[in-house]
Design a protein around this motif. Sequence first.
Motif, PDB file in Angstrom:
ATOM      1  N   ILE B 187       0.841  -1.202   0.000  1.00  0.00           N
ATOM      2  CA  ILE B 187       0.000   0.000   0.000  1.00  0.00           C
ATOM      3  C   ILE B 187       0.878   1.254   0.000  1.00  0.00           C
ATOM      4  CG2 ILE B 187      -1.670   1.286   1.378  1.00  0.00           C
ATOM      5  CD1 ILE B 187      -2.779  -1.376   2.309  1.00  0.00           C
ATOM      6  N   PHE B 188       1.940   1.220   0.791  1.00  0.00           N
ATOM      7  CA  PHE B 188       2.836   2.380   0.819  1.00  0.00           C
ATOM      8  C   PHE B 188       3.530   2.568  -0.523  1.00  0.00           C
ATOM      9  CE2 PHE B 188       2.396   4.342   4.657  1.00  0.00           C
ATOM     10  CZ  PHE B 188       2.518   3.519   5.760  1.00  0.00           C
ATOM     11  N   LEU B 189       3.888   1.468  -1.150  1.00  0.00           N
ATOM     12  CA  LEU B 189       4.510   1.559  -2.467  1.00  0.00           C
ATOM     13  C   LEU B 189       3.607   2.297  -3.437  1.00  0.00           C
ATOM     14  CD1 LEU B 189       6.291  -1.756  -3.471  1.00  0.00           C
ATOM     15  CD2 LEU B 189       7.151   0.566  -3.649  1.00  0.00           C
ATOM     16  N   ALA B 190       2.329   1.926  -3.426  1.00  0.00           N
ATOM     17  CA  ALA B 190       1.388   2.603  -4.299  1.00  0.00           C
ATOM     18  C   ALA B 190       1.317   4.078  -3.971  1.00  0.00           C
ATOM     19  CB  ALA B 190       0.006   1.958  -4.168  1.00  0.00           C
ATOM     20  N   THR B 223       0.818  11.242   3.778  1.00  0.00           N
ATOM     21  CA  THR B 223      -0.065  11.225   4.946  1.00  0.00           C
ATOM     22  C   THR B 223      -1.433  10.577   4.686  1.00  0.00           C
ATOM     23  OG1 THR B 223      -0.511  13.559   4.494  1.00  0.00           O
ATOM     24  CG2 THR B 223       0.953  13.044   6.332  1.00  0.00           C
ATOM     25  N   PRO B 224      -2.033  10.728   3.525  1.00  0.00           N
ATOM     26  CA  PRO B 224      -3.303  10.004   3.357  1.00  0.00           C
ATOM     27  C   PRO B 224      -3.119   8.497   3.475  1.00  0.00           C
ATOM     28  CG  PRO B 224      -3.029  11.619   1.611  1.00  0.00           C
ATOM     29  CD  PRO B 224      -1.731  11.569   2.348  1.00  0.00           C
ATOM     30  N   THR B 225      -2.033   7.995   2.892  1.00  0.00           N
ATOM     31  CA  THR B 225      -1.775   6.562   2.986  1.00  0.00           C
ATOM     32  C   THR B 225      -1.495   6.150   4.429  1.00  0.00           C
ATOM     33  OG1 THR B 225      -0.629   6.898   0.881  1.00  0.00           O
ATOM     34  CG2 THR B 225      -0.553   4.702   1.836  1.00  0.00           C
ATOM     35  N   ILE B 226      -0.699   6.937   5.106  1.00  0.00           N
ATOM     36  CA  ILE B 226      -0.404   6.630   6.506  1.00  0.00           C
ATOM     37  C   ILE B 226      -1.698   6.628   7.309  1.00  0.00           C
ATOM     38  CG2 ILE B 226       0.786   7.404   8.577  1.00  0.00           C
ATOM     39  CD1 ILE B 226       2.955   8.540   6.867  1.00  0.00           C
ATOM     40  N   PHE B 227      -2.555   7.599   7.011  1.00  0.00           N
ATOM     41  CA  PHE B 227      -3.842   7.685   7.696  1.00  0.00           C
ATOM     42  C   PHE B 227      -4.624   6.390   7.513  1.00  0.00           C
ATOM     43  CE2 PHE B 227      -7.512   9.412   9.464  1.00  0.00           C
ATOM     44  CZ  PHE B 227      -8.588   9.356   8.600  1.00  0.00           C
ATOM     45  N   TYR B 228      -4.683   5.916   6.277  1.00  0.00           N
ATOM     46  CA  TYR B 228      -5.417   4.691   5.990  1.00  0.00           C
ATOM     47  C   TYR B 228      -4.808   3.505   6.733  1.00  0.00           C
ATOM     48  CZ  TYR B 228      -6.906   0.557   3.441  1.00  0.00           C
ATOM     49  OH  TYR B 228      -7.379  -0.677   3.121  1.00  0.00           O
ATOM     50  N   GLY B 233      -4.895  -0.519  10.649  1.00  0.00           N
ATOM     51  CA  GLY B 233      -4.042  -1.239  11.591  1.00  0.00           C
ATOM     52  C   GLY B 233      -4.645  -1.266  12.984  1.00  0.00           C
ATOM     53  N   LEU B 234      -5.174  -0.146  13.425  1.00  0.00           N
ATOM     54  CA  LEU B 234      -5.806  -0.094  14.750  1.00  0.00           C
ATOM     55  C   LEU B 234      -6.964  -1.057  14.830  1.00  0.00           C
ATOM     56  CD1 LEU B 234      -6.038   3.578  15.966  1.00  0.00           C
ATOM     57  CD2 LEU B 234      -5.239   1.608  17.231  1.00  0.00           C
ATOM     58  N   ILE B 235      -7.848  -0.995  13.821  1.00  0.00           N
ATOM     59  CA  ILE B 235      -9.034  -1.844  13.852  1.00  0.00           C
ATOM     60  C   ILE B 235      -8.639  -3.315  13.891  1.00  0.00           C
ATOM     61  CG2 ILE B 235     -11.061  -2.549  12.551  1.00  0.00           C
ATOM     62  CD1 ILE B 235     -11.302   0.263  11.519  1.00  0.00           C
ATOM     63  N   PHE B 295      -9.830  10.268  13.066  1.00  0.00           N
ATOM     64  CA  PHE B 295     -10.479  11.067  12.027  1.00  0.00           C
ATOM     65  C   PHE B 295     -10.506  12.526  12.422  1.00  0.00           C
ATOM     66  CE2 PHE B 295     -12.365   8.956   8.376  1.00  0.00           C
ATOM     67  CZ  PHE B 295     -12.099   7.637   8.646  1.00  0.00           C
ATOM     68  N   ARG B 296     -10.787  12.748  13.697  1.00  0.00           N
ATOM     69  CA  ARG B 296     -10.891  14.116  14.186  1.00  0.00           C
ATOM     70  C   ARG B 296      -9.561  14.843  14.036  1.00  0.00           C
ATOM     71  NH1 ARG B 296     -14.921  15.987  17.621  1.00  0.00           N
ATOM     72  NH2 ARG B 296     -16.340  14.501  16.650  1.00  0.00           N
ATOM     73  N   THR B 297      -8.475  14.156  14.410  1.00  0.00           N
ATOM     74  CA  THR B 297      -7.167  14.815  14.341  1.00  0.00           C
ATOM     75  C   THR B 297      -6.610  14.836  12.923  1.00  0.00           C
ATOM     76  OG1 THR B 297      -5.965  12.768  14.735  1.00  0.00           O
ATOM     77  CG2 THR B 297      -6.593  14.053  16.669  1.00  0.00           C
TER      78      THR B 297
END
Lengths: 482, 308
Positions: B187-190, B223-228, B233-235, B295-297
């Motif tokens: 995913i990061f590669l993309a 950052t969008p990818t990291i966000f995803y 990862g958390l879930i 999401f808030r942050t």
Amino acid sequence: MAQTDLGLTPTTKRSNSNEKEIAMSEHTKPKLTRRQMIRLGVAAGALAAASPMLSGCGATSATPTPSGPVDVTFWHVWGATRLPLVEQQIKDFEARTPNIKIKHTLIPSAGMDEKYLTAIAGGDPPDVMMIHGMNHLPTFAAKGVLLALDKYVDKDKIKPNEVWFPAEYNTYVWQKKPYCLPFATGTGFFLLFYNKGHFKDAGLDPAKPPRTWTEAEQYTAKLTVKKGTAIDRVGFDPAQGGAAANYVIREWTFLNNGNIISADGKKIMYNSPEGIDALKWVVGIYENAYGGFDKVQAMVSGAGSAPYREAFQTKKVSMEIDGVWLPLTIKTDAPDVDYGIAVLPYNDKNSKAKQRNIVEGGWGYGITKGSKRPDQAWEWLKWTCMDTGNLEFFKAQLRPSPVIKFKNDPYFVQNSPYWSEILKAIDNSEVSPASPAQSKLNQITKQLVEEALLKKKTPEEAIKWGATESQKALDEWWAQQK
Amino acid sequence: MIEEQAVEVGRQRGPSLTKKEALWGYALISPWIIGFLAFSAIPMLAVLALSLTRYDVFDPPVFVGLSNFVKIFTDDRFFGLTLYNTAYFVALSVPGQIVLALFFALLLNTKIRGKGVYRTLLYLPMIVPAAASSLVWVWLLNPYLGVVRHLLSFVGIEGPLWFQSEVWAKPGIVLLNLWHVGQNMVIFLAGLQAIPEHLYEAAEIDGARWLDRLRNVTLPMLTPTIFYVLVMGLINNFQVFVFAYIMTRGGPLNSTLFYVLRLYQSAFRDFEMGYACALASILFFIILAFTALIFRTARAWVYYEHEG
């Protein structure tokens, strides 16, 4: 004619619109029919996707008219080396009762409870279930999962105490009714297996296994081999590497004249001096011989389902606790181990203690309450639990049968050099009452033993804690039954 | 004129064109809706409902109100422990996975020979079923016979007891989870390849070195990818189960008794379905809260290119 329209269109355009209308309709007609075809296709597809759910919802199998052979479904956990024995058992059975066919399924013992639960919840359990006397029987019987077998026992004029050892049969009696017939003994779960080669090396007589706790301590000291500060060979592993510690600790309490639970299954009794001393002794073996359980933990616990057994089979442990199933597996897994079998030693420092083996349930076969073929299932039960089917299954494993009359079958005596010890174990067996909430009790006992072994708590603290928590769990369960 | 007549034609022949198209839409997505309702939505509602009951599968559910929840918060010796174990795992595993995946993705984003081979090798662990890799890793980290212990002995380190030690069991499972870095790496590669080349060129012209480029171009654009990856990862990591179930069964000394494992034992070993559903509901809200927080942050640190 143009005059026949309903006056919805302005008159000036009437004739034109009519022509165009006709032209439009002819033009659009094919589109609509193609649309209709696609619509039909989608509807059919959705229906096809939904139909399994519709048909699965209300599935009730109609009772088959018994014109051909009847199928009896049977779930068990006899895997690996025992599976061909089950198949042989079925073959022999079907040969003498051709109108009954046994459809057996091997389920993994690790996920057994879940599998049973989902089958019961889904309304589709097998006809015959393999039931553990301690972990399953109280709950299943109390909740009406199993069929009470007293009617069948009476109908066939079976006298249970003449057929089976009382400890075996009584394991499956709940509120005075039998719910299973005993198949595999509950005795012989805890025997001492010792490496005769190691005995000889240590100057011990391989024909004289330890009979008392004092002897066990002395032998352990002699059998343990150190390499520098590390332990190279463990003399004795009385807690089965901590893995099945919750089972073993109850046996040691028994051998100290202690009891685990009251006869009515409502009160915990191992928080007694006998129980505490038993745990103290077990922890003491590790402390005195190796300097602590953690010093040998790597060797006796670990991967696999029975790491303590693997340690014995790889000759890293001289004396271990194991069950009557070991001779068969060790024949294939570690044939080079020269081993002997003995009953477990008792506490000679306690004048009331004697050799006494706990029976907490073996394996029985029971019929599910909703079974559509209980009579045929009963025939299978009789064959496997009372008749030649039972004898042959256990002869092949040199493992005792719960049936009294098979006790002295010459095959056992000839082929099992330790048959007298095994018979001794059976004769000295006593049933420890089953309790519901057993899974919670097991978890608590396991934790208390682990904590004592790893010195997180002293044996007294551990027993006290375990007994309190267990009593709480028991009380909760009984309160919910009202 | 033709349009008016076409509309009139439509009006006279049943529902309007727009309505017809709407019906078509529903028909075409109906298989998914049915599946979602049957396997996701309704079971979730059932769990919430069952959490208010006592249900042992053999007898029908008995309504007990909020007593399950009261017991969980006041009289449950595993609640705090399982939350701690799970939080420990998530705190180590999620950042660890992100950093490691990003590291490999950055490496693979350069012009090296055999990139495809490395990428495949790094992704391979994802294909192995969790149960199978658990069984293998139990042996790898066996304190007595394991490969890792053997390798460490070459360097003179006495390896820890891994899954037999209540201190090292959780790190052992974190390690095993880090092995599954392939998916996030891809995913990061993309994400990396979506970063416009001209930004790097501009940075180079301004004299930016490798680290500056990473800090000022790559990471902000990623950052969008990291966000995803962070949210997913958390879930997922909050629900860690298979490794503990197969390898340690919650031991030693309950150090790997994760929340979902405990929930499972409650349901299928102790036959307390209502209680287990209550536990599941609580976990649901915990994960929901964390997700909402992120999401808030997000507005503060996630940069989307199309925004001004």
